[in-house]
Design a protein around this motif. Sequence first.
Motif, mmCIF file in Angstrom:
data_model
loop_
_atom_site.group_PDB
_atom_site.id
_atom_site.type_symbol
_atom_site.label_atom_id
_atom_site.label_comp_id
_atom_site.label_asym_id
_atom_site.label_seq_id
_atom_site.Cartn_x
_atom_site.Cartn_y
_atom_site.Cartn_z
ATOM 1 N N LEU A 48 0.823 -1.069 -0.203
ATOM 2 C CA LEU A 48 0.333 -0.116 0.210
ATOM 3 C C LEU A 48 0.678 1.539 -0.075
ATOM 4 C CD1 LEU A 48 -2.602 -1.415 2.213
ATOM 5 C CD2 LEU A 48 -3.075 -0.578 0.460
ATOM 6 N N ASN A 49 1.282 1.099 -0.848
ATOM 7 C CA ASN A 49 3.072 2.291 -1.382
ATOM 8 C C ASN A 49 1.891 3.634 -1.128
ATOM 9 O OD1 ASN A 49 5.187 0.546 -0.181
ATOM 10 N ND2 ASN A 49 5.610 1.548 -2.379
ATOM 11 N N TYR A 50 0.880 3.640 -1.972
ATOM 12 C CA TYR A 50 0.204 4.897 -2.407
ATOM 13 C C TYR A 50 -1.378 4.949 -1.099
ATOM 14 C CZ TYR A 50 2.354 3.494 -6.372
ATOM 15 O OH TYR A 50 3.448 3.324 -7.215
ATOM 16 N N GLY A 51 -1.596 4.623 0.165
ATOM 17 C CA GLY A 51 -1.571 3.893 0.821
ATOM 18 C C GLY A 51 -3.421 3.623 0.995
ATOM 19 N N HIS A 52 -4.633 3.630 1.589
ATOM 20 C CA HIS A 52 -5.743 3.594 1.463
ATOM 21 C C HIS A 52 -6.780 4.117 1.100
ATOM 22 C CE1 HIS A 52 -4.771 0.405 5.109
ATOM 23 N NE2 HIS A 52 -3.764 0.938 5.797
ATOM 24 N N ASN A 53 -6.844 3.252 0.194
ATOM 25 C CA ASN A 53 -8.827 3.691 -1.188
ATOM 26 C C ASN A 53 -8.151 5.870 -1.690
ATOM 27 O OD1 ASN A 53 -10.370 2.103 -0.038
ATOM 28 N ND2 ASN A 53 -10.312 2.389 1.687
ATOM 29 N N PRO A 55 -8.389 7.817 -3.230
ATOM 30 C CA PRO A 55 -9.647 8.653 -4.082
ATOM 31 C C PRO A 55 -9.378 8.891 -5.633
ATOM 32 C CG PRO A 55 -8.424 10.590 -3.378
ATOM 33 C CD PRO A 55 -7.646 9.086 -2.258
ATOM 34 N N GLY A 56 -8.034 8.446 -6.372
ATOM 35 C CA GLY A 56 -8.237 9.143 -7.893
ATOM 36 C C GLY A 56 -7.941 7.972 -7.945
ATOM 37 N N ILE A 57 -7.304 6.606 -7.817
ATOM 38 C CA ILE A 57 -7.524 4.663 -8.266
ATOM 39 C C ILE A 57 -9.016 4.518 -7.461
ATOM 40 C CG2 ILE A 57 -7.093 2.676 -7.448
ATOM 41 C CD1 ILE A 57 -4.056 4.179 -6.755
ATOM 42 N N LYS A 58 -9.883 4.955 -6.382
ATOM 43 C CA LYS A 58 -10.807 3.823 -6.397
ATOM 44 C C LYS A 58 -12.315 4.942 -7.128
ATOM 45 C CE LYS A 58 -13.294 6.317 -2.585
ATOM 46 N NZ LYS A 58 -13.342 6.716 -1.506
ATOM 47 N N GLN A 59 -11.800 5.811 -7.729
ATOM 48 C CA GLN A 59 -13.255 6.814 -9.174
ATOM 49 C C GLN A 59 -12.916 5.333 -10.464
ATOM 50 O OE1 GLN A 59 -15.219 8.968 -7.843
ATOM 51 N NE2 GLN A 59 -16.224 8.018 -10.040
ATOM 52 N N LYS A 60 -11.844 5.155 -10.213
ATOM 53 C CA LYS A 60 -11.296 4.248 -11.782
ATOM 54 C C LYS A 60 -11.750 3.362 -12.012
ATOM 55 C CE LYS A 60 -9.042 7.670 -14.040
ATOM 56 N NZ LYS A 60 -9.154 7.805 -15.790
ATOM 57 N N LEU A 61 -11.891 2.800 -10.824
ATOM 58 C CA LEU A 61 -12.066 2.106 -10.021
ATOM 59 C C LEU A 61 -13.658 1.635 -10.358
ATOM 60 C CD1 LEU A 61 -9.810 0.386 -7.625
ATOM 61 C CD2 LEU A 61 -10.157 -0.880 -9.731
ATOM 62 N N LEU A 62 -14.317 1.973 -9.333
ATOM 63 C CA LEU A 62 -15.935 2.369 -10.162
ATOM 64 C C LEU A 62 -16.144 2.398 -10.205
ATOM 65 C CD1 LEU A 62 -16.284 4.403 -6.210
ATOM 66 C CD2 LEU A 62 -16.711 1.964 -6.067
ATOM 67 N N ASP A 63 -16.056 3.323 -12.008
ATOM 68 C CA ASP A 63 -16.530 3.937 -12.912
ATOM 69 C C ASP A 63 -16.000 2.921 -13.803
ATOM 70 O OD1 ASP A 63 -16.898 6.267 -12.298
ATOM 71 O OD2 ASP A 63 -15.004 6.857 -13.061
ATOM 72 N N TYR A 64 -15.397 1.186 -14.074
ATOM 73 C CA TYR A 64 -15.120 0.298 -14.802
ATOM 74 C C TYR A 64 -15.856 -0.602 -14.335
ATOM 75 C CZ TYR A 64 -12.832 -3.015 -17.375
ATOM 76 O OH TYR A 64 -12.258 -3.716 -18.220
ATOM 77 N N ALA A 304 -3.641 -0.338 -11.010
ATOM 78 C CA ALA A 304 -2.264 0.046 -11.515
ATOM 79 C C ALA A 304 -1.525 1.447 -12.596
ATOM 80 C CB ALA A 304 -1.447 -1.184 -12.016
ATOM 81 N N THR A 305 -2.405 1.297 -13.868
ATOM 82 C CA THR A 305 -2.541 2.483 -13.923
ATOM 83 C C THR A 305 -2.538 3.724 -14.009
ATOM 84 O OG1 THR A 305 -3.134 0.502 -16.235
ATOM 85 C CG2 THR A 305 -2.585 3.356 -16.412
ATOM 86 N N GLU A 306 -4.156 4.079 -12.989
ATOM 87 C CA GLU A 306 -4.012 4.834 -12.146
ATOM 88 C C GLU A 306 -2.772 5.059 -11.231
ATOM 89 O OE1 GLU A 306 -5.635 8.982 -11.742
ATOM 90 O OE2 GLU A 306 -6.011 7.356 -13.039
ATOM 91 N N ALA A 307 -2.052 4.671 -10.751
ATOM 92 C CA ALA A 307 -1.138 4.632 -9.816
ATOM 93 C C ALA A 307 -0.136 5.359 -10.064
ATOM 94 C CB ALA A 307 -0.699 3.722 -9.236
ATOM 95 N N LEU A 308 0.417 4.995 -11.150
ATOM 96 C CA LEU A 308 1.647 5.336 -12.731
ATOM 97 C C LEU A 308 1.376 7.041 -12.428
ATOM 98 C CD1 LEU A 308 1.694 2.631 -15.080
ATOM 99 C CD2 LEU A 308 3.406 3.174 -13.143
ATOM 100 N N ARG A 309 0.526 7.639 -11.895
ATOM 101 C CA ARG A 309 0.392 9.106 -12.275
ATOM 102 C C ARG A 309 1.378 10.011 -11.011
ATOM 103 N NH1 ARG A 309 -3.675 8.628 -8.490
ATOM 104 N NH2 ARG A 309 -3.831 10.113 -7.100
ATOM 105 N N PHE A 310 1.836 8.732 -9.453
ATOM 106 C CA PHE A 310 2.643 8.865 -9.079
ATOM 107 C C PHE A 310 3.646 9.719 -9.502
ATOM 108 C CE2 PHE A 310 -1.115 7.595 -6.485
ATOM 109 C CZ PHE A 310 -0.918 8.618 -5.275
#
Length: 419
Positions: A48-53, A55-64, A304-310
Amino acid sequence: MSVFDQMESEVRSYCRSFPTVFEKANGYKLWDTQGRQFIDFFAGAGALNYGHNDPGIKQKLLDYIAEDGVIHSLDMATTKKEEFLKRFREVILEPRQLDYKVMFPGPTGTNTVESALKLARKITGRETIISFTQGFHGMTLGALSVTGNSFKRHGAGVPLNHAVSMPYDNFLGDDIDSLTLLERFLEDKGSGVSLPAAIILETVQGEGGINVASQEWLKRVEEICRRWDILLIIDDVQAGCGRTGPFFSFEPSGIQPDIVCLSKSIGGYGLPFAITLIKPELDEWAPGEHNGTFRGHNLAFVAATEALRFWETDEFAKETIRKGEKVNLFLKQLTEKYPQAQLEARGRGLMQGLAFGVDDLADKVCELAFERGLIAETSGSKGEVAKVMPPLIIDDEGLDQGLSILEDSIIEATKTVNN
């Protein structure tokens, strides 16, 4: 906790260290069913390098999910796999001038290690793998064969063959050059060690006790591999994805491994995901020669794709290094303030820890820390290291709070030592 005691196998471990029922998590904090808040210095064992939940990744998952996106696809081509591969090449590989093929071996770290060992043996036609003392590479039989921990190895129940363990950097102390020893074993046909297919190592040994290999040592390992035509495998399952600062933990050394193992935080959101990076000329797999039902985890591709924004700039790595320096300074101060605990500060970036020279003290400190609202685990062959591994997104306030709890716990735990 009664339902867990009644129904879950005795093999469970982390719930014994953290005896509560968690129900919510955000950023670097968790809450249990009683509303108690905990600062997370554990980060899912590095998943969990990018933390729990986020928000950017969560929204991408919900949309998908809302769009009825493909979830399971084995290794079929999907839009989300395509997006991940393109983004990984553009954001991670090309800026670092790295050229790797990407293999999806299955959902976990041990899957990527198994694929790496199998491929190295296939390419070279050799059987032996050289690993290092205190190394940890997974819990399946191949990965266990290159793991040092005797307790974990014993659980295999069968002989763990075709692997040789050599001393890690500084394992034998400052006065003994472990790589000269390795070279002698390779040079001398009477050493009893056959020419290996590969050498596998972690640049920072997580479960082994936060042992850090020097950049010079890593360069020499690569030189040895090139000299004897041995493949170099870097296990970056825990130390990768920015845990030590740069995306790959080996970047500061300038080495270019033949194979790189990634899992844990490559999934972005704590989702099961692993990849094996292979130099193109070594990609000798036949179609289907290594496979797995869950290697096409599209939710993990999305996360993983959204996390690459970091990683679109170098700011995230710089911040991790800055926070790591802050942690390291604090830990070194603790070694001076509490000599009775016989402390040693170890680590790089936000993969750090305190080694305790007094038996069972690290366990006691982590137990007291949990009671005070901090989640931290131990590592090392005797559980002698208290790890400091928060999500990389933690802010200074969270770091200060967690480190303060750690110090308070050391003070309490060492009262018995003083007496």
